[in-house]
Design a protein around this motif. Structure first.
Motif, PDB file in Angstrom:
ATOM      1  N   ASN A  38       0.812  -1.224   0.000  1.00 24.99           N
ATOM      2  CA  ASN A  38       0.000   0.000   0.000  1.00 24.99           C
ATOM      3  C   ASN A  38       0.846   1.277   0.000  1.00 24.99           C
ATOM      4  O   ASN A  38       0.391   2.311  -0.490  1.00 24.99           O
ATOM      5  N   GLN A  40       3.728   1.394  -1.698  1.00 25.61           N
ATOM      6  CA  GLN A  40       4.150   1.455  -3.107  1.00 25.61           C
ATOM      7  C   GLN A  40       3.026   1.977  -3.993  1.00 25.61           C
ATOM      8  O   GLN A  40       3.254   2.642  -4.986  1.00 25.61           O
ATOM      9  N   ASN A  41       1.795   1.631  -3.604  1.00 29.04           N
ATOM     10  CA  ASN A  41       0.626   1.904  -4.438  1.00 29.04           C
ATOM     11  C   ASN A  41       0.097   3.322  -4.197  1.00 29.04           C
ATOM     12  O   ASN A  41      -1.014   3.509  -3.721  1.00 29.04           O
ATOM     13  N   ARG A  44      -3.202   4.435  -5.793  1.00 32.28           N
ATOM     14  CA  ARG A  44      -4.436   3.780  -5.306  1.00 32.28           C
ATOM     15  C   ARG A  44      -5.148   2.982  -6.386  1.00 32.28           C
ATOM     16  O   ARG A  44      -6.353   2.786  -6.324  1.00 32.28           O
ATOM     17  N   GLU A  45      -4.425   2.518  -7.400  1.00 31.91           N
ATOM     18  CA  GLU A  45      -5.063   1.771  -8.481  1.00 31.91           C
ATOM     19  C   GLU A  45      -5.424   0.356  -8.050  1.00 31.91           C
ATOM     20  O   GLU A  45      -6.444  -0.177  -8.453  1.00 31.91           O
ATOM     21  N   SER A  46      -4.581  -0.237  -7.225  1.00 31.15           N
ATOM     22  CA  SER A  46      -4.876  -1.599  -6.782  1.00 31.15           C
ATOM     23  C   SER A  46      -4.579  -1.703  -5.289  1.00 31.15           C
ATOM     24  O   SER A  46      -3.680  -2.389  -4.860  1.00 31.15           O
ATOM     25  N   GLU A  47      -5.339  -0.959  -4.526  1.00 33.47           N
ATOM     26  CA  GLU A  47      -5.192  -0.942  -3.077  1.00 33.47           C
ATOM     27  C   GLU A  47      -5.383  -2.346  -2.518  1.00 33.47           C
ATOM     28  O   GLU A  47      -6.303  -3.063  -2.909  1.00 33.47           O
ATOM     29  N   CYS A  48      -4.483  -2.737  -1.628  1.00 38.60           N
ATOM     30  CA  CYS A  48      -4.581  -4.056  -1.006  1.00 38.60           C
ATOM     31  C   CYS A  48      -5.439  -3.936   0.250  1.00 38.60           C
ATOM     32  O   CYS A  48      -5.130  -3.160   1.149  1.00 38.60           O
TER      33      CYS A  48
END
Ligand SMILES: [Zn+2]
Length: 145
Positions: A38, A40-41, A44-48
């Motif tokens: 999160n 790295q993201n 917010r395209e592929s929030e874990c």
């Protein structure tokens, strides 16, 4: 320490066994991995929103999920002791797989588990959190979406 996410379907089909106190370092690794993804993201395209220990190669029934404050919460040895009667369609992604799938899930579950201090807890999860817990528990059974 954060770990690499496993994407090999054969490895992910392996079933998990209950965790003991000796597995607590793995629970912390899982939380570190969740936080690392999160951080790295940033877009917010592929929030874990959840991870199962299987996904870092630890075949123990440990999961993390984003709690109400979006902080990673460690859930160890969860057992669903009660759930809503109806099921809903849930469109889900998985950090180990490309794309999304629609599956049936309970929108409310009551779960018994132990926390990161190995303290016994009971909690009712609703909506997104309920869906995440069921998704991660499927990982424990070697089941993918
Ligand atoms: Zn998954």
């Amino acid at each position: 320490m954060h770990k690499q996410i496993i994407t090999d379907r054969f490895l992910l089909s392996r079933k998990s066994t209950p965790a003991t106190k000796d597995d607590l370092p793995s629970a912390l690794d899982l939380r570190d991995t969740f936080n690392y993804i999160n951080i790295q993201n940033i877009n917010r395209e592929s929030e874990c929103v959840g991870l199962a220990a299987n996904q870092i190669g630890v075949f123990k029934t440990i999961l993390v999920l984003a709690n109400e404050k979006k902080k990673a919460e460690i859930i160890i040895n969860p057992v669903i002791i009660k759930h809503s009667q109806e099921m809903i369609d849930s469109t889900e992604g998985c950090m180990s797989l490309p794309g999304t799938q629609t599956v049936k899930r309970y929108p409310m579950i009551k779960v018994e588990y132990v926390d990161e201090h190995f303290k016994k807890r009971t909690k009712t999860f609703r909506n997104i959190q309920a869906l995440v817990v069921q998704h991660e528990m499927d990982h424990f059974a070697g089941k993918l979406i």
